[in-house]
Each structure stands twice: as C-alpha cells, then as structure tokens.
Design an enzyme around this catalytic site. Structure first.
Site, short mmCIF file in Angstrom:
data_model
loop_
_atom_site.label_atom_id
_atom_site.label_comp_id
_atom_site.label_asym_id
_atom_site.label_seq_id
_atom_site.Cartn_x
_atom_site.Cartn_y
_atom_site.Cartn_z
N ASP A 33 0.83 -1.21 0.00
CA ASP A 33 0.00 0.00 0.00
C ASP A 33 0.86 1.26 0.00
O ASP A 33 1.99 1.25 0.47
CB ASP A 33 -0.90 0.02 1.24
CG ASP A 33 -0.11 -0.08 2.54
OD1 ASP A 33 0.80 -0.93 2.61
OD2 ASP A 33 -0.37 0.70 3.46
N GLU A 34 0.30 2.31 -0.52
CA GLU A 34 0.85 3.66 -0.40
C GLU A 34 2.34 3.73 -0.74
O GLU A 34 3.10 4.39 -0.03
CB GLU A 34 0.63 4.19 1.04
CG GLU A 34 -0.82 4.27 1.42
CD GLU A 34 -1.05 4.65 2.88
OE1 GLU A 34 -1.97 5.43 3.14
OE2 GLU A 34 -0.32 4.16 3.76
C1 TNX Z 1 -3.93 4.04 5.65
S1 TNX Z 1 -4.89 1.34 5.04
C2 TNX Z 1 -2.92 3.11 5.75
C3 TNX Z 1 -2.16 3.01 7.00
C4 TNX Z 1 -2.58 4.06 8.00
C5 TNX Z 1 -4.08 4.20 8.00
C6 TNX Z 1 -4.60 5.15 9.04
C7 TNX Z 1 -3.54 1.22 4.46
C8 TNX Z 1 -3.35 0.12 3.61
N1 TNX Z 1 -2.64 2.16 4.80
O1 TNX Z 1 -0.77 3.10 6.74
O2 TNX Z 1 -2.13 3.64 9.25
O3 TNX Z 1 -4.49 4.64 6.73
O4 TNX Z 1 -6.00 5.12 9.13
#
Ligand code: TNX
Length: 503
Positions: free
Chosen positions: A295-296
């Site tokens: 993710d991200e």
């Molecule tokens: C998104 S959900 C993220 C996390 C953060 C969260 C906080 C996801 C795959 N990544 O790194 O902790 O939001 O709500």
C-alpha cells in the site's frame, strides 16, 4: 439475543436450563476436549462456576459438546453448529472444533452476564448457525505502537466472542519492526526500538510469536502476519545501510506521515532480504496466508513497484503461503494465481480501487473487504475525538459501521469472490490496549455481524435493509458481558446501554 445474529434461533418456550452444582461438561469427538476446557475456563471467569470436563454419557443438567461428521447444520461443516438449551441440558453439535467453539461463544452470550449468584438459568432455545463468509477478521497495527503478547491475547479473547476468526498483525512499518528475524537481527534490535510519538517500541521473539499463533489457533483464530513492502519500510532501512541506494541508513522515524520510504527494488541485497524475511515468517506461521502490504508506495516508481510486487508475491507462494496484499497490488497483472486482495477504499470506490480489486479475481483470487469509511476502527466516532483519525470522510459512527454490505461495493464483486471482511485498528494515535478496545467495540461487532450473519434479503438499499434498532438492542446485552469481562468499549449514542455497570 446474540451478536452476530444466528442464522436460526427459536425460543422453544419450554422450561429453562438451570446450571446446578455438579453439572459437567461432556465432550465427545476430535477436538471437543480443547473446546470443553475453554468453556470450563470461560465459565470460571464469567460466572465463577467450576465444572469438570469428562468423556462420559451426558446426564440431566450437563453441557455436552459433540463433534462428529454428521453433527452441526447440514451443508455447513466448516464452522456451523447447533445449540440446544433445554431443562434436561445443553447440547452443542458441530462437525469441527471451530463450529463447536463458535457454539460455545453463543452459549456464553446466552448465559446472563451477571451470573455469579444463584440460580443460573438460561432460556430454552434451539439454534442452528453458520457463517456467511469464511474470513471474519480484525487487524491490529503493532508497528506504530507496540502491543506486548499479553495485550494481543487479551484482544484475541475479546474478538472470539464475536466469532472473528482471523487476526491480521501489521508487524512492520516506518515506525517499527516487531518480529524477530534471525538472519537480520538489527530489524528488531534497532528497528524495533521505537514507535509512534516516541513510544518505547518492542518486538516479538520468534518464540513469543509462535506462542501467540498457538494461543490464537486454540481459539480457532488464524494469525495473518503482514510484512509491509516495498513502502512503509523506514524501520528496516534504518536498521541496514545496505538496503539503501546511497548506503546510508536513515534515522528511525516516530511521526505519522506515510509514503516516504521504499526498498530499493531490483537490488540484490533487497532481493536477499525479501527472500529471507518472507522465508522466516512463513516458517513461523502455520496459517495459509502471508500479507506483503503493497500500500501507499508513493516513493516507488510505478514500473519498479509492479516488478517488485510480482516478485515478492511469487516468493510468498514459493514459501508455501497464499500472498495477501492491499488492493494497490492489483495494478499488477502478473500476480500468482490465488493472490488475495484487501480492499481499503471507500463504500463507493475511488481512484481505480474497484478495477485493482477485480484484478485479484481475474487472477483466480478472492478479496477481503475493509472499506475505510465504515470498517476502519481507528477512524474517530465523532469529529474532534482526541484519539483516532478522520481522513476517511470524517467520523464513523456505529450506524455507518453497520449499514453496508461487502457485496454492494465493487460492481461485479459478489459473495462468491469475497473471502470475507476485516476491520483494522491502525495505531498512530492509539497507545494502550484499553484504547484499542474502546475504538474496536462496539464497531467491530457491526463488522463481525456483517461477516457472519446472512445478508439482508434485499440489499438494494442496504441502509434500510439492516435492522439497526434490533442490532443496538443486542449490543446493549453484549455490553453486559463486556462489563463482566473488563473489555473497554465506547458508550456511543443510539444504544440502550445497561445502567447498572461501572462502564
Ligand atoms: C492508511 S490502510 C494506511 C495506513 C494508516 C491508515 C490510518 C492502508 C493500507 N494504509 O498506513 O495507518 O491509513 O487510518
């Protein structure tokens, strides 16, 4: 009055069951003794009753747990159970230990919460029950704030009451690395020494992790370990200079930004790191899944991201596990067949999330639904709450966590391709297990019911299809058990909470 709502529950109207001194727990069949002992321990804690567990024919007033192929509801062998409560005795029937254990959890909710006085009676009922989805999950982020094994066990104890059967542990992130890896010891020695906001950090030794997995397994919970990559890796990069392009380790990180770190994809040391870490975690984990995040990855060039993710997912398969990844991994079209995707966009999908999610299905895999605006338990209950986040379109109250359906989110994704649901607790702002519980309960009960109980007949308008008032009445009864067990929960509006409790 049970959460999640059972498939069929009938009050027989007959005389109730009374737990008399001398009542025994009768066990028969493979796995029944373990389940019987857990019931004995739970009754000792819940009600200060001391029952023996025996392999003998049941007598009047006993509680029997019978596991055999022809027990439990027809067509639902994996986790289904039947439960009969009558004056003569209680009988739980199931084809598996998991089914029997879920029957025990239902029985615990039927027993009055304030039950350490006499007499203890349970209304006569006949229940036949089974889950809608095989995967009902909770996720605990032990990377941002570390939670020691005793806290994780306490959380497992709380989630099983709701028949949640998977605990996803987010073990690594920018702020900390929480699982010992023998071939890369600095990951925990250095990378595990911090946490969000300068919290002390910590990690699980291999033995502690094994013990957690075993504790969970005894309670029919599968641990899903996540090693997040190639982003969310600052703790690893800080621990080993050779993982960095310039050979310089960055400082440890204790803030709450995301998307700034990345492994050096295509690099030989990174490749060895990925193989050895995945190999060790796979070897420590008896469950079928290994989550590799994905993710991200805002600092990883797209082409590098795709090549890395394909490679890492294949390393997981070679290690004998089913890869799981956040839905961004679906941008790849070369994932191993059967890779499981985890959807974390909104109730209405945004920015390609729907297509990325369907890509797992096209590759023969299934999907876990965690829509952030309704299933993320770190999102605040109310705007302005000091603990929690509000990035997912503001607050998530109990009603919104209940009035959605996993099969009504991504067009083309129905029950057949949905493995189940999961509610994550991210812990950037959450430092103690009491705070975790306060964020998780009662909303996790909503997600657990969505995962277990049959879909409403007409999900076209899901807001009206689910009976929220009936749900909150059941939550109020469940709260009596939370009070008795010492589980923290938030006394949100809309629930007729019991009054006679410390809270
Ligand atoms: C998104 S959900 C993220 C996390 C953060 C969260 C906080 C996801 C795959 N990544 O790194 O902790 O939001 O709500």
């Amino acid at each position: 009055m049970v959460v999640p709502r059972p498939a069929q529950l009938a009050n027989t109207g007959d005389a109730p069951f009374t737990l008399l001194p001398g009542a025994r727990i009768i066990v028969a069949g493979t796995g029944a003794e373990t389940v019987g002992r857990l019931l004995r321990d739970e009754l000792a804690t819940d009600c200060r009753r001391d029952l023996v567990v025996v392999h003998e024919p049941p007598a009047f007033g006993d509680i029997a747990i019978v596991i055999a192929d022809d027990e439990g509801p027809v067509g639902h062998p994996a986790e289904g159970y039947t439960l009969e409560v009558a004056a003569e005795g209680v009988r739980i029937g199931a084809a598996t230990a998991a089914g029997a254990f879920w029957g025990v959890q239902t029985l615990r909710q039927l027993v009055p919460a304030a039950c350490d006085g006499d007499p203890l009676t349970v209304d006569a009922v006949r229940i036949s029950d089974h889950p809608r989805f095989a995967y009902r999950g909770a996720m605990l982020d032990v990377a941002r704030h570390f939670f020691p094994p005793a806290d994780v066990k306490r959380f497992i104890d709380a989630i099983v009451l709701l028949k949640v059967n998977h605990l996803h542990l987010h073990l690594t992130d920018d702020q900390g690395w929480r699982i010992e890896i023998a071939s890369w010891p600095e990951l925990t020695l250095h990378g595990g020494s911090t946490g969000s906001d300068g919290s002390p950090g910590g990690f699980y030794t291999a033995d502690e992790y094994r013990d957690l997995v075993a504790y969970a397994a005894e309670r029919c919970v599968t641990i899903v370990p996540e090693i997040d990559m190639p982003g969310h890796t600052n703790a690893a990069l800080a621990s080993y200079p050779e993982l960095n392009a310039d050979g310089v380790a960055p400082a440890l990180y204790t803030g709450s930004e995301v998307g700034f770190s990345t492994l050096q994809t295509g690099d030989a040391v990174t490749d060895r790191f990925v193989r050895e870490v995945i190999g060790e975690v796979a070897a420590l984990t008896p469950g079928p899944y290994l989550h590799i995040g994905g993710d991200e990855c805002l600092s990883t060039p797209e082409e590098d991201f795709l090549a890395f993710i394909d490679h890492a997912a294949h390393v997981v398969t070679e290690a004998g596990k089913i890869p799981v990844g956040w839905h961004e991994m679906g941008r790849s079209s070369n994932l191993p067949g059967g890779t499981v995707g985890q959807y974390w966009s909104f109730r209405t999908p945004r920015e390609g999330a729907a297509d990325e999610t369907l890509s797992f299905v096209r590759a023969g895999g299934a999907v876990i639904m965690s829509p952030a605006d309704v299933a993320y338990l770190d999102i605040v209950y109310e705007e302005g709450d000091p603990i929690g986040q509000d990035w997912a379109d503001g607050a998530t109250d109990l009603r919104s966590s209940y009035e959605w359906d996993p099969a009504r989110i991504v067009p083309g994704l129905g029950d057949a391709h949905i493995l189940g649901v999961e509610a994550p607790v991210w812990t950037e702002t959450i430092a103690t297990i009491e705070q975790v519980e306060d964020m998780a309960f009662p909303r996790l009960a909503a997600v657990a019911e969505i995962g277990w109980s049959a879909a409403p007949a007409d999900t076209a308008d899901i807001d009206t299809a689910r009976d929220f008032d009936a749900f909150t009445a059941r939550i109020a009864q469940l709260a009596e058990h939370w009070d008795a067990l010492g589980t923290s929960y938030r006394r949100v509006a809309d629930v007729p909470w019991p009054e006679s409790v410390a809270g």
